[in-house]
Write an enzyme that holds these catalytic residues in place. Structure first.
Site, PDB file in Angstrom:
ATOM      1  N   ASP A  24      -1.030  -4.124   1.941  1.00 43.15           N
ATOM      2  CA  ASP A  24      -1.960  -5.119   1.401  1.00 43.15           C
ATOM      3  C   ASP A  24      -2.567  -6.002   2.492  1.00 43.15           C
ATOM      4  O   ASP A  24      -2.848  -7.182   2.275  1.00 43.15           O
ATOM      5  CB  ASP A  24      -1.268  -6.014   0.349  1.00 43.15           C
ATOM      6  CG  ASP A  24      -0.595  -5.184  -0.718  1.00 43.15           C
ATOM      7  OD1 ASP A  24      -1.215  -4.212  -1.165  1.00 43.15           O
ATOM      8  OD2 ASP A  24       0.554  -5.505  -1.088  1.00 43.15           O
ATOM      9  N   HIS A  52      -6.921   0.065  -2.748  1.00 40.83           N
ATOM     10  CA  HIS A  52      -7.878  -0.506  -1.803  1.00 40.83           C
ATOM     11  C   HIS A  52      -9.008  -1.167  -2.564  1.00 40.83           C
ATOM     12  O   HIS A  52      -9.642  -0.539  -3.399  1.00 40.83           O
ATOM     13  CB  HIS A  52      -8.471   0.595  -0.912  1.00 40.83           C
ATOM     14  CG  HIS A  52      -7.486   1.134   0.080  1.00 40.83           C
ATOM     15  ND1 HIS A  52      -7.648   2.323   0.727  1.00 40.83           N
ATOM     16  CD2 HIS A  52      -6.331   0.614   0.521  1.00 40.83           C
ATOM     17  CE1 HIS A  52      -6.627   2.506   1.543  1.00 40.83           C
ATOM     18  NE2 HIS A  52      -5.812   1.482   1.437  1.00 40.83           N
TER      19      HIS A  52
HETATM   20  P1  IMP Z   1       6.703   3.136  -4.139  1.00 42.12           P
HETATM   21  O1  IMP Z   1       5.827   3.437  -2.977  1.00 42.12           O
HETATM   22  O2  IMP Z   1       5.954   3.062  -5.437  1.00 42.12           O
HETATM   23  O3  IMP Z   1       7.893   4.043  -4.200  1.00 42.12           O
HETATM   24  O4  IMP Z   1       7.296   1.650  -3.930  1.00 42.12           O
HETATM   25  C1  IMP Z   1       8.219   1.358  -2.867  1.00 42.12           C
HETATM   26  C2  IMP Z   1       7.953  -0.032  -2.304  1.00 42.12           C
HETATM   27  O5  IMP Z   1       6.713  -0.018  -1.616  1.00 42.12           O
HETATM   28  C3  IMP Z   1       7.837  -1.129  -3.364  1.00 42.12           C
HETATM   29  O6  IMP Z   1       8.345  -2.327  -2.809  1.00 42.12           O
HETATM   30  C4  IMP Z   1       6.346  -1.268  -3.567  1.00 42.12           C
HETATM   31  O7  IMP Z   1       5.973  -2.538  -4.037  1.00 42.12           O
HETATM   32  C5  IMP Z   1       5.851  -1.031  -2.150  1.00 42.12           C
HETATM   33  N1  IMP Z   1       4.483  -0.491  -2.106  1.00 42.12           N
HETATM   34  C6  IMP Z   1       4.071   0.749  -2.420  1.00 42.12           C
HETATM   35  N2  IMP Z   1       2.750   0.877  -2.240  1.00 42.12           N
HETATM   36  C7  IMP Z   1       2.317  -0.300  -1.782  1.00 42.12           C
HETATM   37  C8  IMP Z   1       1.028  -0.787  -1.364  1.00 42.12           C
HETATM   38  O8  IMP Z   1       0.015  -0.081  -1.371  1.00 42.12           O
HETATM   39  N3  IMP Z   1       0.988  -2.087  -0.946  1.00 42.12           N
HETATM   40  C9  IMP Z   1       2.094  -2.875  -0.881  1.00 42.12           C
HETATM   41  N4  IMP Z   1       3.304  -2.462  -1.241  1.00 42.12           N
HETATM   42  C10 IMP Z   1       3.418  -1.186  -1.693  1.00 42.12           C
END
Ligand code: IMP
Length: 437
Positions: A24, A52
């Site tokens: 982010d 995005h």
């Molecule tokens: P997952 O990628 O859905 O398995 O989530 C694993 C961790 O990564 C969690 O803490 C999510 O909040 C974080 N996360 C996944 N994608 C993003 C993103 O695009 N931005 C910020 N955090 C992310």
């Protein structure tokens, strides 16, 4: 506002752009900006967990899978083999772009080697997180970890499988049987209807077919042909499966090294790594965040920075800029150039703090710790800097920034050892200034 040319900042063949914190950071805008000067933008990992947001002429667009370069006419976009693809989410994005009059045929290419996210991956994602021993990861629920588990377990279904209907049906039946048993017997979740899923996925073949190709070969040919490629990472380095704050990470490799495996390009083609850095820190989901605040400053950052997850809408946790973690990220990724985003969010703070070191058990830490226990409760060494306490709305050059803002930028560069070359002062493409040497 600033008529912005970024040709000077892009190297000849592959430039990698990574989020240098916990995601982010505002990569969408920076990729969109740099995408105007390249031939191809290629996404190398992750899936629809990313989000995005791009603002073009006041209109906001959100993409989860397709690189934001798609908004620039003539730029080709690649989703590489390292990504995991939910075909329904991909088709939704293609439709949304179509509605905006943006052509994707002949401009979007999806790797035949990329793995598919299936409905059972989303159910398993939720079930794993809810039944973990210890705190939940707080995933985005998009099925990311279960899809990568199947990939590593050599039972994943790839995009190329969509093209062979009998093989697809066979693989789907075997996988759904196995995952249904786990969902039912271990997690008490109702079984999924095999035939419905098979029908749904068999119907994707002709929709996705025009986009499927060997993207590794496409990229290698393009590079040999002198084309410029921007390799775009999703999430951020501190969420990297190997190098992030494990286990509170995503299940892929957002670090710059992931660009080579995730796109099928040789490391020798990469000649520059850019890091996108937010002027403060945020994190969404659970896990260590040493400089997190729970006070009026974090409230202000959340409010002024509109810090809500693009994918899940969850409020992001906010805190001071952690230069100690950032230096780790700069070294790990080989970042030599930084795009600093959201500097304007700090406008109303009279005083700013940056973290310049961690101590644990009475000792200064020499490197970014792997131990969750250390990351959860380090003693933090802070430096305090003056804020600028004014709006940056009229600023159109680095020289026009208030002294305190320039001092903040210079301190970041000095501490992490990389040059800040772009500063973003607002969501629109044109709210960006180039930093003079
Ligand atoms: P997952 O990628 O859905 O398995 O989530 C694993 C961790 O990564 C969690 O803490 C999510 O909040 C974080 N996360 C996944 N994608 C993003 C993103 O695009 N931005 C910020 N955090 C992310």
């Amino acid at each position: 506002m600033v008529a912005f040319a970024v040709a000077w900042c892009l190297a000849m063949s592959v430039t990698v752009i990574v989020g240098a914190q916990w995601g982010d950071e505002g990569k969408g805008k920076i990729v969109d900006l740099m995408g105007q000067e390249v031939d191809i933008v290629a996404r190398y990992q992750g899936g629809a967990n990313a989000g995005h947001t791009i603002v073009i002429e006041g209109r906001q667009h959100v993409l989860h899978l397709i690189p934001s370069g798609i908004f620039t006419p003539g730029v080709r976009c690649v989703i590489g083999n390292g990504a995991v693809i939910d075909p329904a989410a991909l088709m939704d994005e293609i439709r949304m772009l179509d509605d905006c009059g943006i052509e994707t045929r002949g401009r979007l290419f999806v790797s035949h080697r990329a793995h598919l996210i299936m409905p059972y991956h989303k159910l398993l994602d939720k079930a794993y997180d809810e039944h973990r021993t210890g705190p939940a990861i707080g995933t985005t629920g998009r099925g990311i970890a279960p899809a990568y588990i199947d990939k590593s377990n050599r039972m994943g279904i790839r995009i190329v499988d969509l093209l062979d209907r009998s093989m697809l049906e066979q693989k789907l039946r075997a996988n759904i049987d196995q995952h249904n048993a786990v969902l039912r017997k271990i997690y008490g979740v109702d079984s999924l209807n095999i035939n419905e899923i098979i029908d749904q996925y068999l119907s994707f073949d002709h929709k996705i077919d025009p986009y499927i190709t060997d993207t590794s070969a496409l990229l290698i040919d393009a590079i040999a042909d002198g084309k410029r490629v921007l390799a775009e990472g999703a999430q951020g380095a501190l969420l990297d499966l190997d190098h992030g704050t494990y286990p509170f990470v995503t299940s892929s490799n957002p670090v710059s090294g992931g660009a080579c495996t995730g796109l099928g390009i040789p490391p020798t083609t990469v000649d520059c790594v850019w890091g996108v850095v937010k002027a403060y820190n945020t994190r969404v989901g659970n896990g260590p965040f040493p400089t997190e605040l729970h006070d009026e400053v974090s409230e202000l950052l959340g409010r002024e920075g509109a810090e809500f997850g693009t994918t899940t809408g969850r409020p992001r946790r906010c805190g001071w800029l952690d230069l100690w973690a950032l230096r780790y990220s700069v070294r790990l990724n080989g970042i030599s150039k930084i795009a600093l985003t959201k500097l304007d969010v700090l406008n109303k703070l009279p005083e700013l703090k940056v973290c310049v070191g961690y101590r644990y058990g009475g000792k200064d830490l020499k490197t970014f710790p792997a131990e969750t226990s250390m990351l959860e409760a380090p003693e933090l060494l802070y430096e305090t800097m003056s804020g600028w306490n004014c709006s940056l709305d009229d600023v159109t050059s680095f020289a026009a920034l208030p002294d305190a803002a320039r001092a903040y930028i210079r301190r970041i560069e000095e501490f992490v050892g990389a040059r800040i070359e772009l500063v973003s002062l607002g969501p629109d493409r044109h709210r960006t200034v180039r930093v003079d040497a």
